[in-house]
Enzyme design. Structure first.
Site, mmCIF file in Angstrom:
data_model
loop_
_atom_site.group_PDB
_atom_site.id
_atom_site.type_symbol
_atom_site.label_atom_id
_atom_site.label_comp_id
_atom_site.label_asym_id
_atom_site.label_seq_id
_atom_site.Cartn_x
_atom_site.Cartn_y
_atom_site.Cartn_z
ATOM 1 N N SER A 190 0.836 -1.197 0.000
ATOM 2 C CA SER A 190 0.000 0.000 0.000
ATOM 3 C C SER A 190 0.878 1.258 0.000
ATOM 4 C CB SER A 190 -0.950 -0.032 1.197
ATOM 5 O OG SER A 190 -2.020 0.860 1.001
ATOM 6 N N ASP A 211 -8.304 -6.621 -5.065
ATOM 7 C CA ASP A 211 -7.976 -5.311 -4.506
ATOM 8 C C ASP A 211 -8.590 -4.242 -5.396
ATOM 9 O OD1 ASP A 211 -6.829 -2.941 -3.594
ATOM 10 O OD2 ASP A 211 -4.789 -3.736 -3.515
ATOM 11 N N HIS A 245 -7.878 -5.292 -0.736
ATOM 12 C CA HIS A 245 -6.607 -4.614 -0.479
ATOM 13 C C HIS A 245 -5.886 -5.212 0.735
ATOM 14 C CE1 HIS A 245 -3.709 -1.413 -0.724
ATOM 15 N NE2 HIS A 245 -3.957 -1.025 0.502
#
Lengths: 381, 381
Positions: free
Chosen positions: A160, A323, A356
């Site tokens: 991320s 995601d 995610h």
């Protein structure tokens, strides 16, 4: 259970502090501001080899901290945030590697951020804290590594926003890093990503307890921050994983009032919101999400000094099929850019329903990918 | 411009009020509560034919109202919310059809809802308003149609929550409706849908101005409601339409402060949030979103009196390819259920980048679909 008896754990660890040396201060920021004093909180696991060639830098996401692996006390219930991948014989094997992770600049878990004392006022900075960027986070980490005597990094690994930092390590400290692993990340946020961040910030700043950011001697803007976190969590899960995990199961509070949660998924969000405000600073949330919004790797890459990527660093980009925050397409755009520059680039789209959050959950899929890549980087060296 | 000169417009129209007759009161609700007095705001366009066989009922979404088409004054800048499809020679041709639309029960645009006076206290209901369901909305509409002398409806047409109402018209007033058009809708919300709704409600109730719902003699919880609306709008657009519409264009306010919008998409959200609070009641938002969350068409269908669907009503289900709030898969689940019961069912997946909002925007694609279906329903009659 005493965690010291767990053979695959780094055991009890401590968060340390590095105060950037006076001669390196003030710390000048990419957008023009500066910070007079900077503390960087960090943890390390394993031992730096005599050849100093076994360093792995782990870089964390929005709400992460320096505590990647192990436990803070012998009876700690929860290990660090990426414990499944870091430890003796794990993918990032602390018997082989010297692992470093630091809390980002702007954070609230030991590193200097908006909740730190402003030497000019003797009070916490609040929104007088200068705007920081992902680049600033990376430059602060660079000073920490120098302080630790590190001269080369085998790999910079993060998911991320950690992936964004890994990307910038590749362009700003090209010769210092042998590989980067930007995981579940993006080269720049989409307007939809920015929109979610902005609603979270709006909710924080709409909370009267925010007081223009100057709330440190009062109650914090807990409800605004909880709202922001709840929005975040919707984007971290996939539609499918929510269906699997919660379905339309009734809330454990069901029946009390229509203005309390009716469904299990609402309990989950409330829990995430409530627990987050106990450990996170609302102003840090504002600064870090804004740093993510304005991050543009493609633009920075063009403007940064250019390097020959065919000689390294090697790049591994794992993305996760479900995601939808930073979807595989975003990773593929990065892959394309690296290929164009002749980099040794590997891409893997991991099939996962976790959305995610998969980079924090896909233990059995992610571990061999990282393990094998690190061996490849070392062997080729 | 005087709107009376627009040949394809129903021109200047007025919202009317129907007070449910005393002998039909109290209005009993599906979940057990009741309302002593009920007003339903509505508009009509076109003329009821002598045979009373040309009625179209339009049912609105979460934030809609009775004002579907035309203008409220001669110099009104904005027409009703579905003007492109309703008017002389338009798909729902007011030269042919008698069109009715009412503000839902629980709403705040003329119909009885939480902001109405509670006869027991002489003050607005607030959260003393009983919990309403989509079924209650439909039963209130049924009384309105009876009041208007309508004995049969050619079609019940609506998008999003309007589609949910159209579905329930099909099961509770099976013989009263010749067709239904549940558009861009779902048989029940996913946990992700519920999660978005709950964060919006959380933000409203977290606003100190909400005061437990009793804010009508004070400032309304504008910031909470704006937050809820901003979240909603993210889900109404698609990722692609946001990219197309806003990209990463800077905000018109850019440069002032990092705590104001930096990107164009943030300006859009702020505008949507700010304008919404001027026209919508926060408590209505709580009640209506909860009614949507607990709506379960498949369950209601099983529990309702059973009918032979092979004899009607006919069903048309339009869905939109980029709608990720109520995606085409949700419509397909409805189609499957209707097929299993032998209904005359048509499904069309309209290719559109507009996301959920497509049902309010896809003028040239949606118009012929509705026009042709209405002709088919009339011809077959």
């Amino acid at each position: 259970m005493d965690v010291a008896t767990k053979p695959d754990s780094v055991g009890v660890v401590r968060t340390l502090s590095y105060e950037i040396e006076q001669e390196r201060l003030p710390f000048r920021l990419a957008l023009g501001g500066e910070i007079k004093n900077v503390t960087i909180a960090y943890e390390t696991y394993g031992k730096l080899s005599a050849a100093r060639d076994n360093v792995i830098l782990i870089v964390h996401a929005l709400s992460g901290d320096a505590h990647v692996a192990g436990y803070h006390t012998a009876h700690d219930k929860r290990p660090g945030w990426w414990d499944f991948v870091v430890g003796p014989k794990k993918a990032i094997d602390t018997d082989r590697y010297f692992v470093v992770c630091s809390n980002i600049l702007g954070g609230c878990s030991g590193s200097t951020g908006p909740s730190s004392l402003n030497p000019d006022t003797g009070k916490p900075y609040g929104i007088l804290f200068p705007m920081i960027t992902v680049k600033d986070m990376v430059f602060a980490q660079r000073l920490l590594l120098e302080h630790l005597g590190v001269e080369r990094v085998l790999s910079v690994i993060g998911g991320s926003m950690g992936g964004m930092q890994a990307l910038l390590w590749g362009i700003y400290f090209h010769d210092f890093v042998q590989s980067i692993v930007p995981c579940a990340t993006t080269g720049r946020l989409s307007p939809q990503n920015i929109a979610f961040d902005e609603v979270g910030r709006f909710a924080i700043m709409a909370d009267p307890n925010w007081r223009g950011g100057d709330y440190y001697s009062h109650k914090p803007p807990a409800r605004g921050l909880a709202t922001a976190r709840m929005i975040g969590h919707i984007t971290y899960l996939s539609k499918a994983s929510m269906l699997e995990k919660f379905g339309r199961q009734p809330s454990i509070q069901m029946g009390k009032s229509w203005f309390e949660p009716s469904f299990s998924v609402e309990d989950y969000l409330h829990h995430q919101g409530t627990t987050f405000v106990e450990r996170f600073d609302a102003n840090s949330y504002l600064y870090i999400t804004k740093a993510m919004d304005i991050f543009d790797f493609f633009k920075e890459w063009e403007e940064a000094p250019q390097h020959d990527w065919s000689k390294g660093p090697k790049v591994l980009i794992p993305a996760f099929s479900s995601d939808w925050l930073f979807p595989p397409e975003d990773s593929k755009a990065l892959v394309k850019a690296f290929k164009r520059r002749g980099a040794d680039i590997s891409f893997i789209e991991v099939s996962s329903d976790y959305g995610h959050d998969a980079f924090l959950l896909e233990k059995s899929q992610l571990s061999p990918i990282i393990r094998d890549f690190l061996r490849y980087v070392q062997e080729e060296d």
